[in-house]
Design a protein around this motif. Structure first.
Motif, PDB file in Angstrom:
ATOM      1  N   PHE A 102       0.815  -1.214   0.000  1.00 33.84           N
ATOM      2  CA  PHE A 102       0.000   0.000   0.000  1.00 33.84           C
ATOM      3  C   PHE A 102       0.844   1.257   0.000  1.00 33.84           C
ATOM      4  O   PHE A 102       0.514   2.242  -0.646  1.00 33.84           O
ATOM      5  N   SER A 103       1.944   1.264   0.736  1.00 36.59           N
ATOM      6  CA  SER A 103       2.730   2.484   0.883  1.00 36.59           C
ATOM      7  C   SER A 103       3.303   2.966  -0.439  1.00 36.59           C
ATOM      8  O   SER A 103       3.706   4.119  -0.557  1.00 36.59           O
ATOM      9  N   SER A 104       3.357   2.134  -1.460  1.00 41.84           N
ATOM     10  CA  SER A 104       3.893   2.548  -2.745  1.00 41.84           C
ATOM     11  C   SER A 104       2.818   3.057  -3.697  1.00 41.84           C
ATOM     12  O   SER A 104       3.138   3.521  -4.793  1.00 41.84           O
ATOM     13  N   TYR A 105       1.558   3.004  -3.293  1.00 43.41           N
ATOM     14  CA  TYR A 105       0.461   3.360  -4.171  1.00 43.41           C
ATOM     15  C   TYR A 105       0.075   4.836  -4.049  1.00 43.41           C
ATOM     16  O   TYR A 105       0.144   5.433  -2.980  1.00 43.41           O
ATOM     17  N   VAL A 106      -0.363   5.385  -5.169  1.00 45.30           N
ATOM     18  CA  VAL A 106      -1.050   6.675  -5.175  1.00 45.30           C
ATOM     19  C   VAL A 106      -2.497   6.412  -4.763  1.00 45.30           C
ATOM     20  O   VAL A 106      -3.101   5.423  -5.179  1.00 45.30           O
ATOM     21  N   ILE A 110      -2.929  11.813  -3.725  1.00 50.61           N
ATOM     22  CA  ILE A 110      -1.671  11.975  -2.993  1.00 50.61           C
ATOM     23  C   ILE A 110      -0.735  10.837  -3.356  1.00 50.61           C
ATOM     24  O   ILE A 110      -1.161   9.685  -3.492  1.00 50.61           O
ATOM     25  N   ASN A 111       0.546  11.155  -3.527  1.00 49.86           N
ATOM     26  CA  ASN A 111       1.494  10.097  -3.858  1.00 49.86           C
ATOM     27  C   ASN A 111       1.985   9.408  -2.593  1.00 49.86           C
ATOM     28  O   ASN A 111       1.615   9.765  -1.478  1.00 49.86           O
ATOM     29  N   TRP A 112       2.861   8.418  -2.781  1.00 49.63           N
ATOM     30  CA  TRP A 112       3.223   7.558  -1.662  1.00 49.63           C
ATOM     31  C   TRP A 112       3.968   8.326  -0.576  1.00 49.63           C
ATOM     32  O   TRP A 112       3.843   8.021   0.607  1.00 49.63           O
ATOM     33  N   SER A 113       4.747   9.327  -0.960  1.00 48.64           N
ATOM     34  CA  SER A 113       5.566  10.043   0.021  1.00 48.64           C
ATOM     35  C   SER A 113       4.932  11.326   0.510  1.00 48.64           C
ATOM     36  O   SER A 113       5.540  12.069   1.279  1.00 48.64           O
ATOM     37  N   SER A 114       3.702  11.598   0.061  1.00 49.26           N
ATOM     38  CA  SER A 114       2.979  12.829   0.418  1.00 49.26           C
ATOM     39  C   SER A 114       3.647  14.083  -0.111  1.00 49.26           C
ATOM     40  O   SER A 114       3.354  15.185   0.359  1.00 49.26           O
ATOM     41  N   THR A 115       4.547  13.938  -1.069  1.00 40.24           N
ATOM     42  CA  THR A 115       5.220  15.111  -1.646  1.00 40.24           C
ATOM     43  C   THR A 115       4.460  15.686  -2.828  1.00 40.24           C
ATOM     44  O   THR A 115       4.809  16.767  -3.320  1.00 40.24           O
ATOM     45  N   ASN A 159       1.287   6.124   6.127  1.00 37.68           N
ATOM     46  CA  ASN A 159       1.579   4.797   5.585  1.00 37.68           C
ATOM     47  C   ASN A 159       1.697   3.742   6.691  1.00 37.68           C
ATOM     48  O   ASN A 159       1.337   2.583   6.490  1.00 37.68           O
ATOM     49  N   ALA A 160       2.194   4.156   7.834  1.00 39.04           N
ATOM     50  CA  ALA A 160       2.320   3.197   8.937  1.00 39.04           C
ATOM     51  C   ALA A 160       0.958   2.651   9.343  1.00 39.04           C
ATOM     52  O   ALA A 160       0.848   1.503   9.780  1.00 39.04           O
ATOM     53  N   LYS A 161      -0.079   3.457   9.207  1.00 37.63           N
ATOM     54  CA  LYS A 161      -1.435   3.022   9.533  1.00 37.63           C
ATOM     55  C   LYS A 161      -2.211   2.602   8.298  1.00 37.63           C
ATOM     56  O   LYS A 161      -3.391   2.259   8.400  1.00 37.63           O
ATOM     57  N   LYS A 162      -1.562   2.675   7.144  1.00 33.98           N
ATOM     58  CA  LYS A 162      -2.211   2.311   5.882  1.00 33.98           C
ATOM     59  C   LYS A 162      -3.543   3.045   5.733  1.00 33.98           C
ATOM     60  O   LYS A 162      -4.573   2.441   5.377  1.00 33.98           O
ATOM     61  N   THR A 163      -3.512   4.325   6.001  1.00 38.21           N
ATOM     62  CA  THR A 163      -4.743   5.105   5.966  1.00 38.21           C
ATOM     63  C   THR A 163      -4.505   6.424   5.245  1.00 38.21           C
ATOM     64  O   THR A 163      -3.462   7.067   5.429  1.00 38.21           O
ATOM     65  N   VAL A 164      -5.471   6.809   4.436  1.00 34.74           N
ATOM     66  CA  VAL A 164      -5.477   8.102   3.772  1.00 34.74           C
ATOM     67  C   VAL A 164      -6.699   8.856   4.257  1.00 34.74           C
ATOM     68  O   VAL A 164      -7.782   8.270   4.410  1.00 34.74           O
ATOM     69  N   TYR A 165      -6.516  10.150   4.494  1.00 33.92           N
ATOM     70  CA  TYR A 165      -7.591  10.974   5.033  1.00 33.92           C
ATOM     71  C   TYR A 165      -7.986  12.050   4.030  1.00 33.92           C
ATOM     72  O   TYR A 165      -7.170  12.510   3.232  1.00 33.92           O
TER      73      TYR A 165
END
Length: 122
Positions: free
Chosen positions: A29-33, A51-56, A74-80
């Motif tokens: 998941f952490s590598s996904y947009v 949002i991209n994987w690094s939030s940049t 990414n640690a929580k595998k959650t997007v807000y």
């Protein structure tokens, strides 16, 4: 394979706020947009934010710029999706989606959640 589950929708008065969450499962998941889209009755699905994987890299649809903020942990595998200054025209089913590369096109996303209803009353 990624599974996505949205939560946080509900009924709110105009001018109010809601925070949607998109919880993911899957080792990569952490590598996904991740993108948020919405669809109102009788309308096409609309891009809201991504949002991209690094939030940049984040992008927003014109109708939500300055009011909505997308973020991820990414640690929580959650997007807000923090939604402020809500308007009746924000009423829709909101979906989160994931793909490997950055895109704002809903037809390019591979994985989708089931959606959460947001209703803004006037």
């Amino acid at each position: 394979q990624v599974q996505l589950v949205e939560s946080g929708g509900g009924l709110v008065q105009a001018g109010g706020s809601l925070r949607l969450s998109c919880a993911a499962s899957g080792r990569t998941f952490s590598s996904y947009v991740v993108g948020w889209f919405r669809q109102a009755p009788g309308k096409e699905r609309e891009f809201v934010a991504a949002i991209n994987w690094s939030s940049t890299n984040t992008q927003y649809g014109d109708s939500v710029k300055g009011r909505f903020t997308i973020s991820r942990t990414n640690a929580k595998k959650t997007v807000y999706l923090q939604m402020n200054s809500l308007k009746p025209e924000d009423t829709a089913v909101y979906y989160c989606a994931a793909r490997a590369g950055f895109s704002i096109r809903n037809d390019e996303y591979d994985y989708w959640g089931q959606g959460t209803q947001v209703t803004v009353s006037s």
